[in-house]
Design an enzyme around this catalytic site. Structure first.
Site, PDB file in Angstrom:
ATOM      1  N   ASP A 204       5.124   5.469   5.239  1.00 59.41           N
ATOM      2  CA  ASP A 204       4.017   4.975   6.070  1.00 59.41           C
ATOM      3  C   ASP A 204       3.880   5.759   7.370  1.00 59.41           C
ATOM      4  O   ASP A 204       2.885   5.651   8.056  1.00 59.41           O
ATOM      5  CB  ASP A 204       4.244   3.486   6.382  1.00 59.41           C
ATOM      6  CG  ASP A 204       3.070   2.837   7.103  1.00 59.41           C
ATOM      7  OD1 ASP A 204       1.913   3.212   6.802  1.00 59.41           O
ATOM      8  OD2 ASP A 204       3.283   1.979   7.958  1.00 59.41           O
ATOM      9  N   SER A 228      -2.773   0.062   9.130  1.00 59.90           N
ATOM     10  CA  SER A 228      -2.741   0.336   7.690  1.00 59.90           C
ATOM     11  C   SER A 228      -3.408  -0.816   6.949  1.00 59.90           C
ATOM     12  O   SER A 228      -3.165  -1.982   7.252  1.00 59.90           O
ATOM     13  CB  SER A 228      -1.291   0.489   7.209  1.00 59.90           C
ATOM     14  OG  SER A 228      -0.646   1.541   7.906  1.00 59.90           O
ATOM     15  N   GLN A 278      -3.098   6.222   1.253  1.00 61.56           N
ATOM     16  CA  GLN A 278      -3.261   5.069   2.140  1.00 61.56           C
ATOM     17  C   GLN A 278      -4.659   5.068   2.737  1.00 61.56           C
ATOM     18  O   GLN A 278      -5.191   6.117   3.095  1.00 61.56           O
ATOM     19  CB  GLN A 278      -2.234   5.103   3.277  1.00 61.56           C
ATOM     20  CG  GLN A 278      -2.296   3.892   4.198  1.00 61.56           C
ATOM     21  CD  GLN A 278      -1.263   3.955   5.316  1.00 61.56           C
ATOM     22  OE1 GLN A 278      -1.587   4.362   6.431  1.00 61.56           O
ATOM     23  NE2 GLN A 278      -0.032   3.563   5.018  1.00 61.56           N
TER      24      GLN A 278
END
Length: 288
Positions: A204, A228, A278
């Site tokens: 991430d 996110s 993502q």
């Protein structure tokens, strides 16, 4: 991610509180919100605990529903969706105070032989030839925002070498994405489940910054709100996160305050071992 390796391993050592129910905690040094990679990694650990050891995780897809509170434990409830002859599917819901903050679907597979190919690793300097974090802070001190300097200076088990730091840490627009060498300073156990969970934790990092670089911004810009929204990780081959890995990241598009980012993770000898995608919120804050 300001923790020695032992603290990272403790972060992933979930407490069993019932049948297919687990509880995770945030580090004492956490900020105002739970780091997204922590939720991904802990949910993967919870799901993995319900799967035979000979079936490693090969993919996961997660949605960030609400910002997590690091002062409150996170409960992970695993659903045994399917146990097939080759594949196992698990769902996992993470909750705090009765509200869902993150949801995960993960797939596990028995190892089997088959066709094999992979993208070539981009050409890049060796990590030992690149500045460490301390040297980067000194080099860019004159214009680094204080939050960025504080984040970079924290003691960490993460050894990170940025290939083109002038792109990542400056306000100059760049459409070339970014490449980062990283590894965890060990020692780490040998089981692949631990290395997969740690990769999920680290996957991430810096992704949304890749999208902001295109616009001459960084995640440390106080005028920008970032978060996110969802996260996907595909694990192609076995690897170790205490060996150098190259994270090549790009952002092919952004629209409607959302940006898509993608990443490929390579071993030092050029093998593509994982892919990441993502979508995240990148929004200019409205002045009150």
């Amino acid at each position: 991610m300001d923790a020695p390796a032992s603290d990272l391993l403790a972060l992933l050592d979930l407490e069993k509180i019932g049948d297919d129910l687990f509880r995770g905690y945030s580090p004492a040094t956490a900020g105002k919100q739970v780091y997204g990679g922590q939720a991904v990694a802990q949910a993967l650990v919870a799901a993995t605990r319900t799967v035979p050891e000979d079936r490693p995780a090969h993919s996961l897809h997660g949605y960030f529903v609400l910002a997590g509170d690091p002062r409150t434990p996170i409960d992970y409830a695993v659903e045994r969706v399917r146990d097939g002859r080759s594949f196992t599917t698990r769902g996992c819901i993470a909750t705090q105070r009765g509200q869902t903050i993150f949801s995960l679907e993960a797939s596990f597979q028995m190892r089997e032989e088959g066709f094999s190919h992979g993208s070539a690793m981009p050409r890049t300097p060796d990590p030992e030839t690149l500045d460490g974090i301390d040297a980067l802070v000194e080099r860019f001190h004159a214009f680094l925002p204080k939050p960025a300097e504080n984040w970079l200076k924290r003691a960490s088990a993460l050894d990170m070498r940025i290939v083109s730091p002038e792109n990542m840490l400056s306000a100059d627009a760049s459409r070339d994405g970014q490449m980062i060498w990283f590894r965890i300073r060990g020692p780490l156990p040998d089981d692949q489940a631990t290395h997969s969970a740690l990769l999920a934790y680290l996957s991430d990092m810096t992704l949304l910054n890749t999208a902001l670089l295109v616009h001459g911004r960084t995640i440390f810009d106080p005028a920008v709100q970032v978060a996110s929204l969802d996260h996907a990780l595909w694990i192609h081959r076995a690897f170790r996160v205490d060996d150098w890995l190259l994270y090549a990241q790009e952002s092919p598009m952004a629209a409607h305050a959302r940006a898509l980012t993608r990443g490929q993770i390579f071993t030092r000898d050029g093998r593509l071992v994982a892919s990441v995608a993502q979508e995240g919120l990148i929004r200019l804050r409205t002045k009150q």
